[in-house]
Design a protein around this motif. Structure first.
Motif, PDB file in Angstrom:
ATOM      1  N   ALA A  10       0.820  -1.207   0.000  1.00 26.79           N
ATOM      2  CA  ALA A  10       0.000   0.000   0.000  1.00 26.79           C
ATOM      3  C   ALA A  10       0.858   1.264   0.000  1.00 26.79           C
ATOM      4  O   ALA A  10       0.370   2.345  -0.321  1.00 26.79           O
ATOM      5  CB  ALA A  10      -0.918  -0.005   1.215  1.00 26.79           C
ATOM      6  N   LEU A  11       2.132   1.144   0.372  1.00 32.40           N
ATOM      7  CA  LEU A  11       3.026   2.295   0.426  1.00 32.40           C
ATOM      8  C   LEU A  11       3.845   2.453  -0.851  1.00 32.40           C
ATOM      9  O   LEU A  11       4.770   3.241  -0.917  1.00 32.40           O
ATOM     10  CB  LEU A  11       3.973   2.166   1.633  1.00 32.40           C
ATOM     11  N   TRP A  12       3.495   1.675  -1.869  1.00 33.52           N
ATOM     12  CA  TRP A  12       4.189   1.748  -3.149  1.00 33.52           C
ATOM     13  C   TRP A  12       3.316   2.496  -4.141  1.00 33.52           C
ATOM     14  O   TRP A  12       2.112   2.287  -4.229  1.00 33.52           O
ATOM     15  CB  TRP A  12       4.466   0.348  -3.675  1.00 33.52           C
ATOM     16  N   SER A  13       3.920   3.387  -4.888  1.00 30.85           N
ATOM     17  CA  SER A  13       3.218   3.984  -6.018  1.00 30.85           C
ATOM     18  C   SER A  13       4.066   3.764  -7.255  1.00 30.85           C
ATOM     19  O   SER A  13       5.298   3.786  -7.187  1.00 30.85           O
ATOM     20  CB  SER A  13       2.971   5.480  -5.793  1.00 30.85           C
ATOM     21  N   ASP A  14       3.440   3.512  -8.371  1.00 31.92           N
ATOM     22  CA  ASP A  14       4.148   3.131  -9.600  1.00 31.92           C
ATOM     23  C   ASP A  14       5.249   4.145  -9.933  1.00 31.92           C
ATOM     24  O   ASP A  14       5.055   5.357  -9.843  1.00 31.92           O
ATOM     25  CB  ASP A  14       3.169   3.043 -10.768  1.00 31.92           C
ATOM     26  N   ASN A  15       6.384   3.583 -10.338  1.00 31.73           N
ATOM     27  CA  ASN A  15       7.541   4.371 -10.775  1.00 31.73           C
ATOM     28  C   ASN A  15       8.114   5.261  -9.680  1.00 31.73           C
ATOM     29  O   ASN A  15       8.897   6.165  -9.946  1.00 31.73           O
ATOM     30  CB  ASN A  15       7.181   5.235 -11.995  1.00 31.73           C
ATOM     31  N   GLU A  16       7.733   5.003  -8.434  1.00 27.18           N
ATOM     32  CA  GLU A  16       8.257   5.818  -7.333  1.00 27.18           C
ATOM     33  C   GLU A  16       9.720   5.487  -7.076  1.00 27.18           C
ATOM     34  O   GLU A  16      10.549   6.376  -6.846  1.00 27.18           O
ATOM     35  CB  GLU A  16       7.438   5.566  -6.069  1.00 27.18           C
ATOM     36  N   VAL A  17      10.049   4.217  -7.109  1.00 26.23           N
ATOM     37  CA  VAL A  17      11.384   3.764  -6.747  1.00 26.23           C
ATOM     38  C   VAL A  17      11.872   2.778  -7.804  1.00 26.23           C
ATOM     39  O   VAL A  17      11.155   1.833  -8.132  1.00 26.23           O
ATOM     40  CB  VAL A  17      11.372   3.060  -5.366  1.00 26.23           C
ATOM     41  N   PRO A  18      13.067   2.950  -8.334  1.00 24.43           N
ATOM     42  CA  PRO A  18      13.607   1.904  -9.221  1.00 24.43           C
ATOM     43  C   PRO A  18      13.690   0.578  -8.479  1.00 24.43           C
ATOM     44  O   PRO A  18      14.011   0.545  -7.289  1.00 24.43           O
ATOM     45  CB  PRO A  18      15.005   2.445  -9.569  1.00 24.43           C
ATOM     46  N   PHE A  19      13.408  -0.503  -9.169  1.00 27.05           N
ATOM     47  CA  PHE A  19      13.344  -1.805  -8.510  1.00 27.05           C
ATOM     48  C   PHE A  19      14.634  -2.160  -7.772  1.00 27.05           C
ATOM     49  O   PHE A  19      14.608  -2.813  -6.736  1.00 27.05           O
ATOM     50  CB  PHE A  19      13.017  -2.898  -9.526  1.00 27.05           C
ATOM     51  N   LYS A  20      15.771  -1.718  -8.302  1.00 21.63           N
ATOM     52  CA  LYS A  20      17.043  -2.104  -7.689  1.00 21.63           C
ATOM     53  C   LYS A  20      17.192  -1.551  -6.270  1.00 21.63           C
ATOM     54  O   LYS A  20      18.009  -2.038  -5.489  1.00 21.63           O
ATOM     55  CB  LYS A  20      18.216  -1.646  -8.548  1.00 21.63           C
ATOM     56  N   TYR A  21      16.391  -0.530  -5.914  1.00 23.32           N
ATOM     57  CA  TYR A  21      16.479   0.056  -4.578  1.00 23.32           C
ATOM     58  C   TYR A  21      15.610  -0.672  -3.545  1.00 23.32           C
ATOM     59  O   TYR A  21      15.612  -0.294  -2.371  1.00 23.32           O
ATOM     60  CB  TYR A  21      16.080   1.531  -4.627  1.00 23.32           C
ATOM     61  N   CYS A  22      14.900  -1.690  -3.970  1.00 17.95           N
ATOM     62  CA  CYS A  22      13.997  -2.408  -3.058  1.00 17.95           C
ATOM     63  C   CYS A  22      14.777  -3.454  -2.267  1.00 17.95           C
ATOM     64  O   CYS A  22      14.562  -4.663  -2.407  1.00 17.95           O
ATOM     65  CB  CYS A  22      12.854  -3.052  -3.839  1.00 17.95           C
ATOM     66  N   ARG A  23      15.678  -2.999  -1.415  1.00 19.09           N
ATOM     67  CA  ARG A  23      16.515  -3.907  -0.622  1.00 19.09           C
ATOM     68  C   ARG A  23      16.986  -3.172   0.638  1.00 19.09           C
ATOM     69  O   ARG A  23      17.111  -1.948   0.652  1.00 19.09           O
ATOM     70  CB  ARG A  23      17.706  -4.400  -1.427  1.00 19.09           C
ATOM     71  N   SER A  24      17.277  -3.954   1.678  1.00 17.53           N
ATOM     72  CA  SER A  24      17.655  -3.374   2.965  1.00 17.53           C
ATOM     73  C   SER A  24      18.995  -2.667   2.921  1.00 17.53           C
ATOM     74  O   SER A  24      19.189  -1.634   3.578  1.00 17.53           O
ATOM     75  CB  SER A  24      17.700  -4.473   4.035  1.00 17.53           C
ATOM     76  N   SER A  25      19.952  -3.204   2.174  1.00 19.58           N
ATOM     77  CA  SER A  25      21.322  -2.696   2.234  1.00 19.58           C
ATOM     78  C   SER A  25      21.461  -1.274   1.713  1.00 19.58           C
ATOM     79  O   SER A  25      22.475  -0.622   1.949  1.00 19.58           O
ATOM     80  CB  SER A  25      22.250  -3.625   1.446  1.00 19.58           C
ATOM     81  N   ILE A  26      20.440  -0.758   1.020  1.00 22.40           N
ATOM     82  CA  ILE A  26      20.518   0.582   0.433  1.00 22.40           C
ATOM     83  C   ILE A  26      20.183   1.667   1.447  1.00 22.40           C
ATOM     84  O   ILE A  26      20.501   2.822   1.269  1.00 22.40           O
ATOM     85  CB  ILE A  26      19.574   0.673  -0.790  1.00 22.40           C
ATOM     86  N   MET A  27      19.545   1.271   2.574  1.00 21.57           N
ATOM     87  CA  MET A  27      19.119   2.253   3.584  1.00 21.57           C
ATOM     88  C   MET A  27      18.298   3.354   2.914  1.00 21.57           C
ATOM     89  O   MET A  27      18.594   4.545   3.000  1.00 21.57           O
ATOM     90  CB  MET A  27      20.314   2.865   4.321  1.00 21.57           C
ATOM     91  N   TYR A  28      17.245   2.932   2.211  1.00 22.37           N
ATOM     92  CA  TYR A  28      16.486   3.852   1.363  1.00 22.37           C
ATOM     93  C   TYR A  28      15.863   4.991   2.183  1.00 22.37           C
ATOM     94  O   TYR A  28      15.152   4.754   3.169  1.00 22.37           O
ATOM     95  CB  TYR A  28      15.398   3.100   0.604  1.00 22.37           C
ATOM     96  N   PRO A  29      16.098   6.244   1.807  1.00 22.83           N
ATOM     97  CA  PRO A  29      15.614   7.389   2.582  1.00 22.83           C
ATOM     98  C   PRO A  29      14.173   7.760   2.257  1.00 22.83           C
ATOM     99  O   PRO A  29      13.911   8.785   1.626  1.00 22.83           O
ATOM    100  CB  PRO A  29      16.590   8.505   2.181  1.00 22.83           C
ATOM    101  N   ALA A  30      13.247   6.942   2.704  1.00 19.99           N
ATOM    102  CA  ALA A  30      11.835   7.199   2.416  1.00 19.99           C
ATOM    103  C   ALA A  30      11.263   8.245   3.367  1.00 19.99           C
ATOM    104  O   ALA A  30      10.754   9.283   2.943  1.00 19.99           O
ATOM    105  CB  ALA A  30      11.039   5.904   2.503  1.00 19.99           C
ATOM    106  N   TYR A  31      11.332   7.979   4.668  1.00 15.80           N
ATOM    107  CA  TYR A  31      10.774   8.896   5.662  1.00 15.80           C
ATOM    108  C   TYR A  31      11.831   9.421   6.626  1.00 15.80           C
ATOM    109  O   TYR A  31      11.570  10.352   7.386  1.00 15.80           O
ATOM    110  CB  TYR A  31       9.647   8.205   6.435  1.00 15.80           C
ATOM    111  N   PHE A  32      13.006   8.800   6.655  1.00 17.25           N
ATOM    112  CA  PHE A  32      14.179   9.311   7.361  1.00 17.25           C
ATOM    113  C   PHE A  32      15.282   9.537   6.338  1.00 17.25           C
ATOM    114  O   PHE A  32      15.291   8.906   5.272  1.00 17.25           O
ATOM    115  CB  PHE A  32      14.686   8.303   8.401  1.00 17.25           C
TER     116      PHE A  32
END
Length: 528
Positions: free
Chosen positions: A402-424
């Motif tokens: 539910a927190l995904w919107s199309d084309n929001e994030v490249p697929f390669k960033y969907c992993r823990s090791s990237i420390m993706y800066p979504a809300y922090f």
């Protein structure tokens, strides 16, 4: 007809090898074994990782550097975990398959799955390529965009794959759109079928296609196990496909347990999405497990809302040696906003386990919407005082959630090791992660020393059981509240970047509290 099923390699900063048992491919193999000759090429597991000179994340180069060393740092090098391209092509050429099925479980590694199809076509352009798994289920169009992918299977793949193989061998061809879950291109247009859902989940996977001694957990042969499929919940952050919850028959479960016993399997890891959902069913499984001598864990699917003292007692009697519990968050309002059931009184049950040898690992998420810095610090310090190991997960948007919107994030960033800066910010997340590593480092020390200590006492004698570099790093952190790292290139220490306000707040909140071991009841009192 020959069919080869491939689990692709993984390229990342780290890989948890014990999470790579290809149970899904074993289930596909069982469904088609009467129709064709089938083999599994596990190109990810039990192969020495190779360091790659470059990685596709330039924004991480200031955080992950191969010449920096610290027990509290996160990652440094980027690896390929698995076979080389040449080894994979050689295996394909030697087996000479008619069809190759490729697993694509994770969006982060989708490119590698598509690359496997490219390698197949380089060996022989006539080989039929089919890609299935969670990512193709959620985003079939992104996979069909590759000219090397002939077909995609959405959903659970046993029936679609068996029907497809049967149709391929038959003189009377079916209409492809009638094959459940099958997706393909026709005249440049995508033909997308809805995901297939298995009605009979009692067929035993073909574990015989995997050498038991190649899959080790804690030095013992292991296997994944499923007693049920699907999840009755729809948490906002979860990207699992919404399959209905279904239970296997107890007879099929016991039959598979006997198969594992005969194969010499020592550890079973239950991978159900919600193993404890039906308490009576769970109790029946635990009673069955007592007839065997497996070491048992469940790295997935133990919801704290379904655990009580009776369940824990029965789990220990059945052979559970590690309990992984997903609490997600301590805040009931945040849990409610994520449609997650509350953890209830799970932490009141921990005293039941204090004198047991079982390890409890508590999993929680950093970076959810509405979390604050104090939320995370409260959670870390609460768990620091419990006889548990901290198991953090970094939030990142995933397809299907539910927190995904199309084309929001490249697929390669969907992993823990990237420390993706979504809300922090990324630096905030990395600061939290290093502090959690410090807490687990202290828990491990307390367990090794087998005594209650003051932190000042520990630091006074730590040079006796730490290397000089680690001793200096830990001492500097405790006294100066800053991270140090040893620079191998310059042969000197330097400070690592962090959010200073979080560091100061953490140590202010930690003062006069205790850090408890996760294997013993010993504790370290913070007196600095």
């Amino acid at each position: 007809m020959k069919v080869l099923l491939i689990q692709p390699p993984i390229e990342d900063f780290y890989c948890t090898s014990i999470r790579l048992y290809p149970l899904g491919l074993c289930s596909i193999a069982a469904a088609i074994s009467d129709l064709c000759e089938v083999a599994i090429l596990d190109a990810a597991e039990h192969h020495k990782p190779r360091k790659l000179s470059e990685h596709p994340f330039p924004e991480l180069k200031n955080f992950y550097q191969p010449h920096l060393r610290s027990p509290l740092s996160l990652f440094s090098k980027y690896y390929r975990f698995g076979l080389t391209d040449e080894q994979i092509k050689k295996a394909i050429a030697e087996y000479r398959p008619t069809v190759v099925g490729i697993s694509a479980l994770f969006s982060a590694y989708m490119a590698l799955s598509i690359h496997m199809a490219e390698l197949v076509k380089k060996v022989n352009a006539d080989i039929v390529t089919i890609v299935g798994g969670l990512h193709p289920t959620l985003s079939p169009e992104s996979v069909l965009a590759s000219p090397d992918v002939d077909y995609v299977i959405r959903g659970e793949g046993e029936t679609p794959m068996a029907t497809f193989i049967e149709n391929l061998a038959s003189s009377k061809k079916m209409i492809l759109s009638d094959i459940p879950g099958l997706c393909y291109q026709e005249n440049g247009n995508n033909k997308i079928n809805p995901p297939s859902v298995e009605t009979d989940i009692n067929r035993l996977p073909s574990h015989r296609l995997l050498p038991p001694k190649s899959y080790l957990m804690y030095g013992k042969s292991y296997s994944f196990f499923l007693a049920s499929r699907g999840c009755p919940y729809r948490c906002q952050f979860c990207g699992k496909a919404p399959f209905p919850y279904r239970q296997r028959t107890l007879g099929s479960i016991e039959e598979e347990l006997h198969v594992h016993a005969q194969r010499g399997i020592e550890v079973l890891d239950f991978e159900d999405d919600m193993l404890t959902f039906d308490v009576r069913f769970f109790h029946d499984i635990l009673a069955m497990l007592k007839k065997f001598e497996f070491n048992i864990c469940a790295m997935n699917g133990l919801s704290p809302s379904h655990l009580n003292a009776q369940n824990l007692k029965l789990m220990l009697e059945a052979g559970f040696h590690k309990i992984n519990v997903s609490v997600v968050e301590l805040s009931s309002s945040i849990l409610k906003s994520q449609s997650r059931c509350h953890y209830g009184s799970f932490f009141e049950l921990l005293p039941c386990l204090e004198h047991e040898s079982v390890t409890v690992e508590v999993h929680f998420i950093i970076g959810l919407p509405r979390q604050s810095v104090d939320h995370i610090l409260d959670l870390i310090l609460f768990l620091a005082q419990k006889k548990v190991l901290l198991g953090p997960s970094m939030f990142y948007p995933v397809p299907g959630s539910a927190l995904w919107s199309d084309n929001e994030v490249p697929f390669k960033y969907c992993r823990s090791s990237i420390m993706y800066p979504a809300y922090f910010s990324r630096l905030t997340i990395i600061t939290f992660m290093r502090l959690i590593r410090f807490i687990n480092f202290c828990k491990n020390l307390v367990d090794k020393l087998h005594q209650n200590l003051l932190l000042s006492e520990l630091l006074g004698s730590a040079h006796l059981f730490m290397t000089p570099e680690i001793y200096h790093i830990i001492t500097h952190l405790c006294k100066q509240k800053r991270f140090l790292v040893w620079d191998k290139k310059d042969q000197d220490f330097r400070e690592e970047s962090c959010v200073l306000e979080i560091m100061d707040r953490f140590f202010q909140m930690l003062k006069h509290k205790v850090i408890r071991g996760y294997k013993t009841n010993h504790q370290l009192k913070v007196d600095l």
